[in-house]
Scaffold this active site. Structure first.
Site, PDB file in Angstrom:
ATOM      1  N   SER A 678       0.885  -1.183  -0.117  1.00 21.06           N
ATOM      2  CA  SER A 678      -0.154  -0.095   0.049  1.00 21.06           C
ATOM      3  C   SER A 678       0.872   1.155   0.088  1.00 21.06           C
ATOM      4  O   SER A 678       0.403   2.163   0.120  1.00 21.06           O
ATOM      5  CB  SER A 678      -0.872  -0.134   1.384  1.00 21.06           C
ATOM      6  N   LYS A 721      -7.595   3.481   7.634  1.00 23.69           N
ATOM      7  CA  LYS A 721      -6.560   4.647   7.027  1.00 23.69           C
ATOM      8  C   LYS A 721      -7.330   5.849   7.017  1.00 23.69           C
ATOM      9  O   LYS A 721      -6.398   6.962   7.647  1.00 23.69           O
ATOM     10  CB  LYS A 721      -6.243   4.146   5.860  1.00 23.69           C
TER      11      LYS A 721
END
Length: 799
Positions: A678, A721
């Site tokens: 990511s 996130k």
């Protein structure tokens, strides 16, 4: 060993004679005897054991009813109660002749003097008598059906004629009168000769009995044999004083088996074990093992269930809302589950698995469900369990065997349909004792758990009515086959506003109660709560927030005591004195970030987090250094980012020669391992910022993976996130276009307070982060015809 003097407590013996050097177990229930035992305890455990002249005398026993010769004994152990009677073990020490005996303080007391043996035989005669006693003993022991190896070995090792005569007399089955005569006979030779006569008669009696048993046993059927053996056993127990206790327990077990409502299989096993129990002495170790097993069988809730009324969905919704703020998606899924239960009228279905960071309320959701259903709540923590027997139990062949945690918890619940929380299933271990995760497969499989087999229980137990809920911090530690039986419900972290409401409505009142503070005595302002949340905690859950509120309560306790009538107020200005300096700032960076520094977003087992990726360059040979304890996936992402940068470098900075520079990429907090697909666009942006010397807005964060073609790939954990970015003060988030659909899980107030930029390729990333207008075809910087020409001296070779 010194012999005590003066008056000694006297223990009257009704059916026994104790000899010097020989231990004897006695059952003691008469008041005079119990008082004498108590006195012996004060007298260094010395007591004088004297036989009664007539065993028929009970509470009316008088001084003249006792013999004049007894044995000074040491009380080795006592056990039992006043209601059930005592059992004592006495060890004979010295033969004594009573010179004075009185009944005082409701028990007999006597003064006695030692009575020694008269030995008037030579050594050869003594050896002959010793061998005769051993020979007769061996012949008698052969006719006794029980195990006599220990007694035989003991007799063989005795070389003292006097002690051997006492030992043989103690184990000889002769009338009490004869035993007392043997004790009173102080002439060693005469005593041994009389003992040999008794032993010969006893041996002949045993021989006749053995012949009779041998002839009769062949004619008796199995039923007759069992009847005779039971009658003999009953008589033996009556003589030992064990009949009342054993029969009473057996009757209780029989009644409990009938009332337990167990299955036919379990009832059959229980009755079989009860039949075995009746044939075993209560003093046998096996008696306790079978007794414990029957206790478990009869205590389990085979058919007992909580009151299963109509499931009230509105009541369940109200309870969930009262106990938990936010978590709307999870609450909706729970209500759907309850609605299906109401329609089907049973529990069969998927097992719920709550996955999320610590402190977000996974376990307490199970408590709320139990409250909503009106069922018992049971919780078992599986963290660190490495033994399969913890789940399935130990087999009863092992010493100290116990049932597994599942069956033990069902016994504790007392109902066969509790809400059962299996906490921390992701932390199950695997050791040489087996795989507990595999043992859970049968527990959590709706098609199999109606006949769960615990090794200790050994009969199937129905778990199909249990409402199982599992919790975990992450899915990584859960085996695949176990995951296949679970329905995953992600419980993400809370927003700042949700934390404020939780603290205001739940945590404050809870901590007030734990610290003995009344609500009118202490006030924590809303501004102070917001400040604690934003400057002293940065977590997905609320555990650290709860600890900070507890610290506020502790600090205010002294002030509350001093100002009993006034309200103590804690405001923002008081926080530094109580909690210390601020741990976190509301913004990501107070100052402008340097070129090459980019804010990324990461997912961790304890929620989302932000991380900073830094890069720098120095003269060198084109070497790439990567530090920060990164995993293989992130290292590969850095290589891909560098390749993409070099392909677009002519547009970013055409004057750079990679062959003469080293690049260093670092992710701070190097002690923490980092890995995952990511950080691709974050790494690329950091390198592009370094070479273009354009700074990235510190309030811009990004997450996404890249390919060599420049495509931005979607990643997981978007909600966690984004929540982490919001907690850190991020204003803009850069995501893959294919992650746009994942924002539906993010609370609306956060979506409205932040700006989201969606990209499909790295050119859009560089344009959004660095305002670099990199055309999609600019990677082909040199025309195809020019690729065949040799590079100019000192120029840059493009790949």
């Amino acid at each position: 060993m010194s012999i005590p003097t003066g008056f000694l407590p006297v223990l009257p013996l009704k059916n026994a004679v104790i000899y010097p050097g020989v231990g004897q177990a006695l059952r003691i229930g008469r008041e005079k005897s119990i008082l004498a035992l108590n006195k012996a305890h004060e007298n260094q455990s010395w007591i004088l054991a004297i036989a009664q002249k007539s065993p028929d005398q009970g509470q009316t026993l008088a001084v003249e009813d006792l013999c004049t010769v007894g044995t000074l004994c040491k009380v080795e152990s006592i056990r039992g109660t006043g209601e059930m009677g005592f059992q004592a073990i006495l060890r004979g020490h010295q033969r004594m002749k009573v010179t004075d005996i009185v009944l005082k303080d409701q028990y007999f007391q006597a003064i006695a003097e030692p009575l020694e043996d008269i030995v008037d035989i030579d050594e050869s005669t003594k050896a002959a008598l010793l061998e005769s006693l051993k020979t007769q003993s061996r012949q008698i022991l052969r006719f006794i059906p029980s195990n006599t190896e220990q007694l035989d070995e003991m007799i063989e090792n005795v070389d003292d004629l006097g002690f051997l005569s006492h030992l043989c007399a103690a184990h000889l089955d002769v009338p009490m009168r004869d035993k007392q005569e043997l004790l009173e006979n102080i002439n060693l030779k005469d005593r041994v000769m009389a003992l040999l006569v008794h032993m010969q008669n006893f041996k002949e009696n045993l021989q006749v009995q053995a012949e009779i048993r041998s002839k009769v046993s062949s004619k008796l059927g199995q039923t007759q044999r069992e009847h005779i053996l039971r009658e003999q056993l009953k008589t033996i127990r009556e003589e030992l004083g064990e009949d009342d206790q054993g029969a009473g327990n057996n009757d209780k077990y029989a009644q409990r088996i009938e009332e337990a409502g167990m299955t036919d299989e379990a009832k059959k096993v229980a009755l079989t074990e009860l039949a075995r129990l009746k044939s075993i002495s209560p003093q046998s170790p096996e008696y306790q093992i079978i007794s414990n097993y029957l206790d478990l069988l009869t205590a389990l809730p085979w058919s007992k269930a909580s009151h299963e009324g109509e499931i009230d969905l509105e009541k369940a919704r109200q309870i969930l809302d009262d106990d938990h703020y936010g978590l709307q998606k999870i609450k909706k899924r729970i209500l759907q589950y309850l609605a299906v239960m109401k329609l089907k009228n049973n529990n069969k279905g998927n097992i719920l698995l709550f996955v999320g960071p610590p402190g977000v309320g996974k376990t307490s959701l199970g408590q709320s469900i139990a409250k909503a259903l009106g069922r018992q709540y049971v919780r078992v923590s599986l963290g660190g369990v490495r033994d399969e027997a913890e789940i399935r139990g130990h087999r009863r062949t092992y010493v100290g065997a116990l049932p597994g945690r599942i069956i033990s918890s069902m016994k504790k619940a007392g109902e066969n349909n509790p809400v059962f929380v299996l906490d921390e299933v992701d932390k199950l271990g695997r050791g040489f004792q087996g795989d507990p995760g595999a043992a859970l497969l049968e527990v959590l499989d709706p098609e199999q758990n109606n006949h769960f087999n615990d090794h200790y229980l050994e009969v199937g137990y129905d778990l199909s009515k249990v409402f199982f809920i599992a919790t975990a911090n992450s899915l990584e530690g859960i085996p695949g086959p176990l995951m296949d039986r679970l329905e995953v419900i992600e419980v993400s972290g809370y927003t700042t506003e949700e934390k404020f409401h939780i603290a205001k409505n739940h945590l404050l009142s809870k901590q007030f109660a734990e610290h003995g503070i009344k609500p009118e005595q202490l006030e924590v302002t809303d501004a102070a709560l917001h400040h604690v949340i934003s400057h002293y905690t940065r977590e997905a859950g609320v555990r650290e927030l709860q600890r900070k509120i507890a610290a506020l309560c502790r600090a205010a306790a002294e002030k509350v005591i001093k100002s009993a009538d006034a309200t103590v107020v804690i405001d923002t200005k008081d926080l530094e004195e109580i909690l210390g300096p601020e741990r976190y700032t509301a913004e990501v960076a107070e100052n402008a970030a340097a070129a090459g520094v980019v804010t990324g977003l990461a997912w961790t087992p304890v929620g989302g987090d932000i991380l900073f990726i830094e890069s720098t360059r120095m003269p060198g040979t084109g070497h790439l250094m990567i530090t920060g304890q990164l995993g293989d996936v992130m290292k590969e992402s850095a290589q891909i980012a560098l390749s993409l940068l070099r392909s677009r470098l002519p547009v970013i900075n055409p004057l750079v020669d990679f062959s003469k520079q080293d690049i260093h990429i670092h992710v701070p907090a190097g002690a923490i391992p980092k890995d995952g697909p990511s950080a691709g666009i974050t790494l690329l942006t950091s390198l592009a910022s370094l070479f273009s010397q354009r700074k990235v807005d510190p309030k811009l964060a990004m997450t996404g993976e890249i390919t060599l073609r420049g495509t931005v790939m979607p990643v997981g954990g978007i909600k966690e996130k984004v929540l982490a970015a919001h907690r850190a003060g991020i204003e803009r988030v850069l995501l893959s276009k294919r992650n746009e659909k994942d924002l539906i899980e993010v609370p609306q107030e956060i979506r409205q307070s932040m700006k989201f930029i969606f990209v499909e390729n790295v050119n859009e990333v560089l344009k959004a982060a660095l305002e670099l207008d990199v055309d999609l075809m600019s990677s082909i910087y040199i025309q195809p015809t020019a690729l065949m020409q040799p590079p100019q001296q000192g120029g840059l070779s493009n790949n």
